[in-house]
Write a protein that holds these residues in place. Structure first.
Motif, mmCIF file in Angstrom:
data_model
loop_
_atom_site.group_PDB
_atom_site.id
_atom_site.type_symbol
_atom_site.label_atom_id
_atom_site.label_comp_id
_atom_site.label_asym_id
_atom_site.label_seq_id
_atom_site.Cartn_x
_atom_site.Cartn_y
_atom_site.Cartn_z
ATOM 1 N N GLN A 1 -10.919 -8.018 8.076
ATOM 2 C CA GLN A 1 -9.599 -8.694 7.836
ATOM 3 C C GLN A 1 -9.272 -8.737 6.248
ATOM 4 O OE1 GLN A 1 -8.938 -12.758 6.897
ATOM 5 N NE2 GLN A 1 -7.556 -13.143 8.852
ATOM 6 N N SER A 2 -10.447 -8.910 5.380
ATOM 7 C CA SER A 2 -10.198 -8.741 3.891
ATOM 8 C C SER A 2 -9.844 -7.356 3.533
ATOM 9 C CB SER A 2 -11.304 -9.246 3.168
ATOM 10 O OG SER A 2 -12.448 -8.797 3.368
ATOM 11 N N LYS B 1 -5.455 -3.586 1.724
ATOM 12 C CA LYS B 1 -4.543 -2.577 1.686
ATOM 13 C C LYS B 1 -3.088 -2.900 1.879
ATOM 14 C CE LYS B 1 -5.917 1.042 1.487
ATOM 15 N NZ LYS B 1 -6.424 1.821 0.147
ATOM 16 N N PHE B 2 -2.805 -3.975 2.611
ATOM 17 C CA PHE B 2 -1.353 -4.281 2.635
ATOM 18 C C PHE B 2 -0.880 -4.881 1.394
ATOM 19 C CE2 PHE B 2 0.186 -5.702 7.101
ATOM 20 C CZ PHE B 2 -0.823 -4.837 7.847
ATOM 21 N N GLU C 1 0.033 4.946 6.280
ATOM 22 C CA GLU C 1 -0.558 6.048 5.512
ATOM 23 C C GLU C 1 -1.890 5.193 4.612
ATOM 24 O OE1 GLU C 1 1.801 8.031 2.468
ATOM 25 O OE2 GLU C 1 3.478 8.543 4.171
ATOM 26 N N SER C 2 -1.507 4.113 4.167
ATOM 27 C CA SER C 2 -2.744 3.525 3.296
ATOM 28 C C SER C 2 -4.080 3.312 3.833
ATOM 29 C CB SER C 2 -2.236 2.207 2.617
ATOM 30 O OG SER C 2 -2.516 1.127 3.751
ATOM 31 N N PHE C 3 -4.167 3.415 5.319
ATOM 32 C CA PHE C 3 -5.401 3.386 5.865
ATOM 33 C C PHE C 3 -5.778 4.596 6.239
ATOM 34 C CE2 PHE C 3 -3.236 -0.625 7.197
ATOM 35 C CZ PHE C 3 -4.576 -1.745 6.573
ATOM 36 N N TRP D 1 -11.142 -0.628 -3.209
ATOM 37 C CA TRP D 1 -11.931 -1.592 -2.454
ATOM 38 C C TRP D 1 -13.452 -1.664 -2.854
ATOM 39 C CZ3 TRP D 1 -11.821 -5.270 0.838
ATOM 40 C CH2 TRP D 1 -12.770 -5.673 1.568
ATOM 41 N N LYS D 2 -14.118 -0.883 -3.387
ATOM 42 C CA LYS D 2 -15.281 -0.592 -3.899
ATOM 43 C C LYS D 2 -15.546 -1.354 -5.190
ATOM 44 C CE LYS D 2 -17.284 3.618 -3.476
ATOM 45 N NZ LYS D 2 -18.117 4.612 -3.537
#
Lengths: 415, 415
Positions: free
Chosen positions: A36-37, A42-43, A165-167, A350-351
């Motif tokens: 979820q996070s 990404k959103f 796209e971001s995913f 994310w990292k």
């Protein structure tokens, strides 16, 4: 304290979110803990980059607007409603759109329109928990408020595509269908189907869930064979019925813009106009769209949205709006299905956010505590390094180092 | 849609959070709109830098643990409880500590202890809304779980001081008092006050709210003049009664560590041991502390915490823990009081996160929409610039540019 042991399970249909680093378990449940996070990260990244800003509202709302607006399940048996200790009838919101409408109405004269707003928050519906559905779910509510039909419909639509796209979703993994409520009305009118409008809408809305034959039968219950074929050919994009629908669509600027965008970007395979997008009972007033998983075994809707120029009607105000509200679970199911969660660790940002450089500190004696808090830690903080401390100086040093490495430390300092 | 106009006010005692940039109003209400995200941004920054990681739990909990654990107001008249449509007695959580205890108990064998965990979430209590209190409030729950009394007490205590520092609070604007539940027990025992323990604790807990004379009178109701003076002198840090208290404190390693830290950093003026810190009815088992606003007109507690090695007792597990749970409103009142919100815009990181470089785009004709979405926007996104678009090409260009500047754009591009 207590003699009775209480169950530690979360309330049925709600979820606890454990931090990734704390769990000793296999990767399957790690995904579930952290997806979820990751999804909402990404959103947010896409939305903030495109000029959207975040707001937030309380989970408690009056039941009045839900009963008035939605009726049916949402304002009835699915509503988490109760009476507060002052006798007010309140509920846990079943959706976010009404909250943003209320907030905008409440400061209508103090807001600088247009608004490009989003919030990411929890909602509650009393339903049987199942795959892709839980009693508590999280949604992003994404709206452009204060702009008439036109480029803003395309802007919002592009935002939804950029989120996909971001995913890292491949174009063939999903399809995007769009339509227009007023175009549908024109089509019904021109074909003299006004008396059957509700029945036709219901069949169109359900079209993707049944096979061709079953749908044909349903239409033939009240339409001639010619009219039935006209609808089927429009859905199947063949012959003059489809040309007619396409011609009718040219009346709406926003549909021309969306169509040109798709054509210019060679997206026609993946994104198309179709009369089967209705968006159910929801009060859309113009452009509408919906994104579906392309997996034939898993042909679900991810999310959809559109124009609702009646957003503030309940509050006695008039303003145009276009928006969509993707939930966490359908997006998660899609990402899992297409193995887009398997390598979430590879996303660089994310990292950086979640796995900063962590230094493990092995304390050799209690006398070093001041050196730890007064020298080493301020030094690490100033270098943007985070840390983990092992105070257990009576234990074997090698074991302590190993333990800190397991906890995600990239470097060990003995003090 | 509806003929009835519904009130757009938020439910009494809850708050909507509007984005700063959207509000056209004076700075007072801007502070109110945005302070919460600023406060918690600073919390998060300090916590993440010091190796704490974030988790989250649902707002719905069973009422059982609150009724069992807290009884009184928290498990009774202040509880937002109701029965769900399946007959379960549930509530909106009145605090976060029980949720973290439940989560840890639920995965007890799968967690890598010690945990340095925090969450920032909303809680509900049915109270009369007043200054520093509302029905919905937001709290940070910050805990170290799995470490016995010792350096971890100091570590957590330092975190609370670093949070105060992060807001730019001057040392003389607040004071930090600490104490120890077992030290209090030793003191009561040595002085043979066991029969009066509950009454003495109650008076100590209330000490800062009354004047010296009133407190003396309350003690003399059941204690000799000598015993009363012994307590007063301990509180006032004079003579042999204070020396005795100080000597008793040496039995506890964590108190020695905290005392040495304060002395080494010359913080004795601001931070000190005192028997008047009791932390009410809460189930602390060791070190306790509380931070107070130093303003004589506004002598409130900001937040406090301590050791509670009974955290998981309700769930039949045993693990040591130390933590604190600062709320948004008391911190906000403190920051407002000491004018620490006036220049929040000067905090560099806050500016970067909330005020990125925003480019205003003035669209000169609808034909430019594709250039906008296919060239300009991808280009801005790749440069980490965000944007705002004015589509209103029939309006005066100068007005449109001005409007975009008002909306926070640093640069205008005409397309």
């Amino acid at each position: 304290m207590s003699q009775f042991v209480i169950s530690s399970n979360a309330y049925k249909g709600t979820r606890d979110f454990y931090p990734y680093e704390s769990i000793i378990t296999n990767s399957d449940s790690i995904d579930l803990q952290i997806y979820q996070s990751y999804i909402f990260y990404k959103f947010k990244e896409t939305l903030l980059a495109r000029g959207f800003i975040e707001y937030s509202s309380s989970v408690i709302e009056s039941i009045e607007p839900f009963v008035k607006k939605s009726g049916g399940d949402l304002g009835g048996k699915q509503l988490y409603n109760f009476t507060d200790k002052g006798g007010r009838d309140i509920c846990l919101r079943p959706e976010l759109t009404l909250s943003v409408a209320r907030m905008i109405a409440n400061k209508f004269d103090n807001l600088r329109f247009p608004l490009r707003w989003f919030s990411i928050d929890n909602c509650f519906r009393y339903e049987r928990p199942q795959k892709g559905r839980s009693r508590e779910f999280w949604q992003a509510e994404i709206d452009i408020v204060g702009l008439e039909a036109g480029p803003s419909d395309l802007e919002l639509f592009v935002v939804s595509l950029k989120i996909m796209e971001s995913f890292g979703a491949k174009e063939n993994s999903y399809r995007v269908m769009y339509n227009h409520r007023l175009l549908l009305e024109d089509w019904i009118q021109i074909n003299n189907w006004k008396d059957y409008k509700v029945r036709i809408y219901k069949i169109l809305d359900n079209w993707l869930k049944l096979d061709r034959e079953s749908n044909l039968k349903l239409l033939e219950e009240f339409l001639s064979v010619e009219d039935t074929m006209k609808i089927v050919m429009t859905i199947e994009k063949t012959g003059s019925p489809w040309d007619e629908y396409l011609n009718l669509s040219k009346k709406y600027k926003e549909l021309i813009l969306v169509n040109d965008y798709i054509t210019n970007n060679n997206l026609n395979e993946n994104i198309y106009l179709t009369p089967v997008i209705i968006r159910g009972q929801e009060y859309y007033t113009g452009f509408i769209f919906e994104i579906f998983d392309n997996d034939i075994n898993n042909n679900r809707s991810l999310f959809g949205g559109g124009r609702f120029d009646n957003l503030l009607d309940l509050y006695g105000k008039k303003i145009p709006a276009v928006g969509f509200a993707p939930g966490d679970l359908p997006v998660f199911e899609f990402l899992k299905n297409w193995k887009l969660l398997d390598n979430y660790e590879n996303f660089e940002v994310w990292k950086i956010v979640n796995y900063p450089h962590k230094v493990g500190i092995v304390l050799s004696t209690e006398n070093k505590v001041f050196q730890l808090f007064n020298d080493l830690i301020p030094n690490l903080v100033s270098q943007n390094k985070t840390f983990d401390i092992d105070y257990d100086y009576e234990r074997n040093t090698k074991k302590r180092r190993e333990n800190l490495m397991k906890r995600g430390c990239k470097e060990i300092i003995e003090l």
